[in-house]
Design an enzyme around this catalytic site. Structure first.
Site, PDB file in Angstrom:
ATOM      1  N   LYS A 164      35.997 -43.178 -39.498  1.00  0.00           N
ATOM      2  CA  LYS A 164      36.691 -44.047 -40.451  1.00  0.00           C
ATOM      3  C   LYS A 164      38.192 -43.824 -40.329  1.00  0.00           C
ATOM      4  O   LYS A 164      38.664 -42.699 -40.243  1.00  0.00           O
ATOM      5  CB  LYS A 164      36.251 -43.731 -41.877  1.00  0.00           C
ATOM      6  CG  LYS A 164      34.881 -44.272 -42.258  1.00  0.00           C
ATOM      7  CD  LYS A 164      34.584 -43.983 -43.713  1.00  0.00           C
ATOM      8  CE  LYS A 164      33.239 -44.543 -44.120  1.00  0.00           C
ATOM      9  NZ  LYS A 164      32.894 -44.234 -45.529  1.00  0.00           N
ATOM     10  N   GLU A 221      20.265 -48.045 -56.012  1.00  0.00           N
ATOM     11  CA  GLU A 221      20.310 -48.423 -57.422  1.00  0.00           C
ATOM     12  C   GLU A 221      18.947 -48.316 -58.099  1.00  0.00           C
ATOM     13  O   GLU A 221      18.851 -47.904 -59.266  1.00  0.00           O
ATOM     14  CB  GLU A 221      20.859 -49.840 -57.564  1.00  0.00           C
ATOM     15  CG  GLU A 221      22.306 -49.996 -57.158  1.00  0.00           C
ATOM     16  CD  GLU A 221      22.494 -50.265 -55.666  1.00  0.00           C
ATOM     17  OE1 GLU A 221      23.649 -50.473 -55.240  1.00  0.00           O
ATOM     18  OE2 GLU A 221      21.477 -50.272 -54.933  1.00  0.00           O
ATOM     19  N   ARG A 250      20.225 -54.943 -58.758  1.00  0.00           N
ATOM     20  CA  ARG A 250      19.317 -54.423 -57.744  1.00  0.00           C
ATOM     21  C   ARG A 250      18.290 -53.451 -58.325  1.00  0.00           C
ATOM     22  O   ARG A 250      17.330 -53.099 -57.658  1.00  0.00           O
ATOM     23  CB  ARG A 250      20.119 -53.750 -56.629  1.00  0.00           C
ATOM     24  CG  ARG A 250      21.285 -54.590 -56.139  1.00  0.00           C
ATOM     25  CD  ARG A 250      21.951 -53.998 -54.928  1.00  0.00           C
ATOM     26  NE  ARG A 250      21.273 -54.428 -53.715  1.00  0.00           N
ATOM     27  CZ  ARG A 250      21.535 -53.946 -52.505  1.00  0.00           C
ATOM     28  NH1 ARG A 250      22.440 -53.001 -52.361  1.00  0.00           N
ATOM     29  NH2 ARG A 250      20.898 -54.391 -51.457  1.00  0.00           N
TER      30      ARG A 250
END
Length: 631
Positions: A282, A368, A396
């Protein structure tokens, strides 16, 4: 940072332009693209670190595959800025996340290269598998590729899709963009060697032929299978994916363009499900982002030379900070309190809580459904869970919310951050529906604070209940209300009179739009009631207002359909009271990206829009004035 415009990048109008470049030219292009991303995102802000890490991977995919005929599905979309640049949208990248500009995530309506709209994570493998099966059924030879980041691999849906794909003869390639270095020990010369071997046609044919021969020799077949998997397990972390039916290849260095192009070229013509493990970094190529990829995940505008991110000037704390401070205060006074988040520690204001109470902080990753049921299990044993979750992400975990929480009437606090219109992340992240999908669930309490202090007090109120409760609050700063250190439980289902008007109109406010509602009330000298609770609704306040007023207006930052206004309409119908009722909220449409103010204006919920709509409606209700007779 070079100031001259890149030499190769301006000539790339589509991926077709990549396919005539040499490997050396592709590497030059990667350097130019990375510089372009730094310069462009610096001016406006946006998702940053993940895209810097996928520059070489994006170039290699579009170089090897015949896109858009071959389908590439990007998971979430944080990593897709380089993809947008290479697919004809370079000159528009500066407009990303701005009103009327490029969408923050891949969007089918924006480009044929965006083969699947994304925003929430862990969907890419399911979508790409569907595309691969559809191609086979239609007799088409196009390929389907899912590019999924390792964060998204923590979502259960990704593993559901892998489990299904491994049982099908689908020509599917799953690329794991491993940008957290979590399974990276195999990166290097030896790993590249195995990647080339395992990704080649010779190995695939040898493996297929060997299995055919050994199929008649059960004992030898089992020995060969175990030996093969044992060898792979020693040098590669792919045994699990092999067991799921994939041919695992990697890990390879995701910044080595030559290796990427070579392996992808080999994989492109292999049959069946393939799994390529690519390790990236990243923030690659920009030192501040490499050093702190979390901060640089989605920064605002910054100085590319110094790496200083410009801070927004605001005197009021954000609602997320108000929540985070409240949770720390609650944890000090109640040892039963724990905090749960599905991979949104920073966004939900839980950094300080995680530091001060590490043994009571649980980041369950992008899961979730698990977050909700995990909280339910804790609540069964007397722990008091607080689930910090974005409104749009709670969608979700809806089945778990109904069956595992509400049905058992478990006392869990759901702190719904980003409720209402969030702005630049657009339609996939607007918290438009939670009031509607929560208030229909038995045993649920739904609270809509109008300012920061009311938010703090309602969060505390939720902890005193013996049932599940949701407190919804918006993104960004509040109105600057003074925060009371002392916490008091507010009466359940009790509204608060905020303005005593002398006109014939009463405005019922649900949530943080109260300042705009109070301003609109001035025009008609209307009464304003801050309802605070959607469920239970303050029946007495509503019925009293309906009898006293000649018109009612409900205002909420939720879709009108099934929202708080609908709750008021249902109550009036039940009571047999007929009174003109205007329901203001988010219209029956997906609100696209822009600033939060832009989104409120698009929905007609900015101060001017609320005032205009109320005045027009009220004027239309007035009896027509008689026309004077002509003499």
């Amino acid at each position: 940072m070079p100031t001259d415009f890149p030499a190769l990048l301006p000539g790339i109008q589509s991926p077709a332009d990549l396919r005539g470049l040499t490997l050396d030219e592709l590497q030059r292009l990667a350097d130019e693209l990375r510089q372009f991303l730094v310069r462009t995102v610096a001016t406006r802000g946006g998702h940053f670190a993940a895209g810097l890490g996928t520059v070489e991977l994006t170039i290699a995919l579009h170089h090897v595959f015949n896109t858009p005929e071959d389908r590439i599905v990007w998971d979430v979309g944080h990593q897709a800025y380089p993809h947008k640049v290479l697919t004809g949208r370079r000159d528009q990248l500066h407009s990303i996340k701005q009103r009327g500009g490029l969408a923050p995530f891949p969007s089918r309506a924006e480009s044929p290269y965006d083969t699947f709209g994304t925003g929430h994570s862990s969907t890419s493998i399911s979508a790409a598998l569907g595309m691969a099966i559809a191609a086979a059924k239609l007799g088409q030879k196009r390929r389907a590729v899912a590019v999924i980041g390792d964060g998204a691999m923590s979502g259960g849906m990704a593993f559901e899709a892998l489990n299904h794909a491994g049982t099908l003869p689908a020509d599917l390639l799953v690329v794991l963009n491993d940008n957290e270095m979590s399974i990276s020990e195999g990166v290097g010369a030896l790993s590249r060697y195995f990647a080339r071997v395992l990704g080649g046609k010779f190995y695939a044919q040898l493996r297929k032929g060997g299995k055919k021969v050994l199929s008649q020799m059960p004992v030898m077949r089992e020995w060969a299978r175990r030996s093969e998997e044992h060898m792979k397990g020693m040098v590669l972390p792919g045994t699990m994916f092999e067991e799921m039916g994939f041919n695992y290849i990697g890990p390879i260095d995701g910044h080595d363009l030559k290796a990427l192009v070579g392996v992808l070229t080999n994989i492109r013509d292999l049959k069946g499900p393939q799994f390529l493990h690519v390790v990236t970094r990243k923030g690659k190529g920009y030192a501040p982002a490499e050093a702190d990829p979390i901060t640089w995940h989605g920064p605002g505008p910054f100085d590319p030379a110094t790496g200083v991110i410009y801070k927004e000037k605001t005197g009021a704390p954000s609602y997320s900070k108000v929540f985070g401070d409240w949770l720390c205060d609650m944890a000090e006074r109640d040892p039963r309190i724990v905090g749960i988040t599905p991979a949104m520690r920073e966004g939900s204001g839980l950094v300080e809580f995680s530091r001060r109470f590490p043994d009571r902080y649980y980041d369950v990753a992008i899961a979730e459904q698990h977050a909700v049921t995990f909280a339910a299990g804790l609540a069964c044993e007397g722990v008091r869970p607080v689930v910090a979750i974005y409104s749009t992400f709670l969608q979700r975990g809806y089945d778990q919310l109904i069956h595992d929480v509400a049905l058992q009437k478990l006392p869990i606090v759901f702190a719904l951050d980003r409720a209402g219109l969030v702005g630049s992340d657009g339609a996939t992240h607007q918290g438009s529906f939670d009031v509607s999908f929560l208030r229909c669930i038995p045993n649920m309490v739904v609270m809509t604070p109008s300012d920061e202090n009311e938010c703090r007090q309602l969060l505390f109120t939720a902890t005193t209940l013996d049932q599940p409760a949701a407190v919804r609050f918006p993104r960004g700063p509040g109105s600057g209300a003074a925060l009371q250190r002392e916490m008091n439980a507010l009466p359940l289902g009790r509204a608060n009179l905020r303005r005593e008007g002398h006109g014939a109109l009463t405005l019922l406010n649900f949530g943080p739009l109260l300042p705009s509602v109070l301003a609109a009330a001035e025009d008609q000298d209307a009464t304003v009631i801050d309802m605070r609770f959607v469920k239970p609704l303050d029946r007495e306040a509503v019925l009293r207002a309906a009898v006293a007023a000649r018109g009612l207006v409900t205002i909420e930052e939720n879709v009108v359909a099934g929202g708080a206004g609908s709750a008021v309409a249902e109550l009036l119908a039940e009571a047999g009271i007929q009174v003109p009722l205007l329901q203001l909220g988010i219209p029956d449409a997906f609100i696209e990206h822009g600033s939060r103010d832009d989104c409120l204006a698009m929905a007609g919920l900015d101060a001017a829009g609320i005032r205009r709509r109320i005045n027009q409606w009220w004027l239309g209700l007035q009896p027509a004035q008689p026309v004077a007779a002509r003499g």
